[in-house]
Design an enzyme around this catalytic site. Structure first.
Site, PDB file in Angstrom:
ATOM      1  N   ASN A   1     -10.571  -3.092  -6.272  1.00  0.00           N
ATOM      2  CA  ASN A   1      -9.780  -2.147  -7.082  1.00  0.00           C
ATOM      3  C   ASN A   1     -10.425  -1.825  -8.438  1.00  0.00           C
ATOM      4  OD1 ASN A   1      -6.554  -3.342  -5.873  1.00  0.00           O
ATOM      5  ND2 ASN A   1      -7.749  -1.597  -5.217  1.00  0.00           N
TER       6      ASN A   1
ATOM      7  N   ASP B   1       0.830  -1.207   0.000  1.00  0.00           N
ATOM      8  CA  ASP B   1       0.000   0.000   0.000  1.00  0.00           C
ATOM      9  C   ASP B   1       0.867   1.261   0.000  1.00  0.00           C
ATOM     10  OD1 ASP B   1      -2.276   1.489   0.029  1.00  0.00           O
ATOM     11  OD2 ASP B   1      -2.888   0.979   2.072  1.00  0.00           O
TER      12      ASP B   1
HETATM   13  C1  FPP Z   1      -2.258   0.168  -3.248  1.00  0.00           C
HETATM   14  O1  FPP Z   1      -1.686   1.464  -3.196  1.00  0.00           O
HETATM   15  C2  FPP Z   1      -1.639  -0.586  -4.310  1.00  0.00           C
HETATM   16  C3  FPP Z   1      -2.283  -1.169  -5.349  1.00  0.00           C
HETATM   17  C4  FPP Z   1      -3.746  -1.128  -5.498  1.00  0.00           C
HETATM   18  C5  FPP Z   1      -1.547  -1.856  -6.422  1.00  0.00           C
HETATM   19  C6  FPP Z   1      -0.388  -2.633  -5.969  1.00  0.00           C
HETATM   20  C7  FPP Z   1       0.396  -3.033  -7.142  1.00  0.00           C
HETATM   21  C8  FPP Z   1       1.750  -2.993  -7.196  1.00  0.00           C
HETATM   22  C9  FPP Z   1       2.586  -2.613  -6.051  1.00  0.00           C
HETATM   23  C10 FPP Z   1       2.484  -3.408  -8.399  1.00  0.00           C
HETATM   24  C11 FPP Z   1       2.177  -4.830  -8.716  1.00  0.00           C
HETATM   25  C12 FPP Z   1       3.164  -5.419  -9.563  1.00  0.00           C
HETATM   26  C13 FPP Z   1       3.015  -6.590 -10.185  1.00  0.00           C
HETATM   27  C14 FPP Z   1       4.162  -7.159 -10.854  1.00  0.00           C
HETATM   28  C15 FPP Z   1       1.741  -7.300 -10.263  1.00  0.00           C
HETATM   29  P1  FPP Z   1      -2.609   2.717  -3.433  1.00  0.00           P
HETATM   30  O2  FPP Z   1      -2.622   3.010  -4.882  1.00  0.00           O
HETATM   31  O3  FPP Z   1      -3.958   2.478  -2.842  1.00  0.00           O
HETATM   32  O4  FPP Z   1      -1.824   3.815  -2.628  1.00  0.00           O
HETATM   33  P2  FPP Z   1      -2.459   5.021  -1.831  1.00  0.00           P
HETATM   34  O5  FPP Z   1      -3.255   4.426  -0.693  1.00  0.00           O
HETATM   35  O6  FPP Z   1      -1.262   5.775  -1.361  1.00  0.00           O
HETATM   36  O7  FPP Z   1      -3.314   5.806  -2.788  1.00  0.00           O
END
Ligand code: FPP
Length: 264
Positions: free
Chosen positions: A86, A38
């Site tokens: 998501n 996250d």
């Molecule tokens: C949450 O952070 C993260 C995600 C929804 C996506 C996670 C995916 C990756 C780390 C890359 C995956 C890589 C592969 C190879 C599959 P957020 O966007 O909710 O962060 P925030 O809470 O700061 O907005």
């Protein structure tokens, strides 16, 4: 005199990552580590970059963490890459997230193969675009015979969905008399989950300071140690992981009993 004492103290404390890693590896490390990655969006915002730049950087952290987990001797690493919730994000962000497995695997698959890593996936592949499915399928096939660490991507994964699917499977088996009510145990329920072939996670890590499970492996995390760090996922590194494992090794896992067992 003080100088001498200080010097003596610093030599006794492992300073480098390599020294700390060697000490950690002398004790039991968690068999299965699950991570809620996250903070990509906030990492990007801090830099005035679009959210997708945070996800791209997060992909590089996936590589770093996989290699380091492998070096630590962790046997299963489950990463929450895309949740069933998501899909509510903007289309541009979803499209980008769906392209990441392809980019990750086309860049790093040879390295995963070299390190004997086996790629797997939990979640429903139904709604994934075909290019995402194909990239994961190809990686699973290319690493199918590897017997080292399992890198398990949770893609379009939701724990409640998984439980509902398991209940349906078991209900069908009951109606067809292939199992009896008395055979419904914690083991048979675990056996109906997408993780049936995996041990339950010993340790759950969530980055970015959020302290919740967000529909992730609710059944499997029943006895897991929980670790929450303020570090945003793109900034998560070997030191962050090592500190969490060092802390885990100090904990006493009792599984509900009164004995203060050493970490298993
Ligand atoms: C949450 O952070 C993260 C995600 C929804 C996506 C996670 C995916 C990756 C780390 C890359 C995956 C890589 C592969 C190879 C599959 P957020 O966007 O909710 O962060 P925030 O809470 O700061 O907005």
């Amino acid at each position: 005199m003080f100088d001498k004492l200080l010097r003596k103290k610093t030599t006794a404390v492992p300073s480098t990552l390599q020294e700390r890693l060697a000490i950690v590896k002398e004790k039991p490390v968690p068999t299965h580590v699950a991570i809620i990655m996250d903070g990509n969006g906030r990492w990007a915002k801090q830099r005035k970059l679009p959210r997708i730049a945070g996800h791209h950087e997060g992909m590089k952290t996936v590589r770093k963490t996989t290699l380091f987990a492998n070096e630590l001797g962790i046997q299963v690493l489950t990463l929450y890459a895309f949740s069933t919730e998501n899909w509510k994000r903007p289309k541009l962000e979803i499209d980008f997230l769906m392209k990441l497995p392809g980019e990750f695997l086309s860049t790093y698959l040879p390295e995963l193969v070299e390190n004997n890593v086996k790629v797997e996936m939990i979640g429903s592949s139904d709604l994934l675009p075909s290019h995402t499915k194909e990239a994961i399928q190809k990686a699973m096939e290319a690493t199918a015979h590897n017997d080292g660490m399992i890198l398990n991507f949770a893609m379009n994964y939701g724990s409640r969905f998984e439980v509902v699917e398991a209940v349906k499977t078991l209900a069908l088996q009951l109606s067809e008399n292939t199992i009896q009510l008395e055979e419904l145990t914690e083991e048979t329920v675990s056996g109906a989950m997408m993780t049936s072939h995996l041990p339950d996670p010993d340790l759950l890590i969530r980055t970015s300071g959020e302290v919740r499970l967000s529909n992730f492996m609710l059944w499997q995390l029943a006895y897991a140690e929980l670790a929450f760090t303020e570090v945003l996922w793109p900034d998560f590194n070997e030191e962050s992981m090592l500190s969490i494992i060092e802390d885990y090794q100090k904990r006493s896992r009792r599984f509900g009993s009164l004995e203060g067992d050493e970490i298993k």
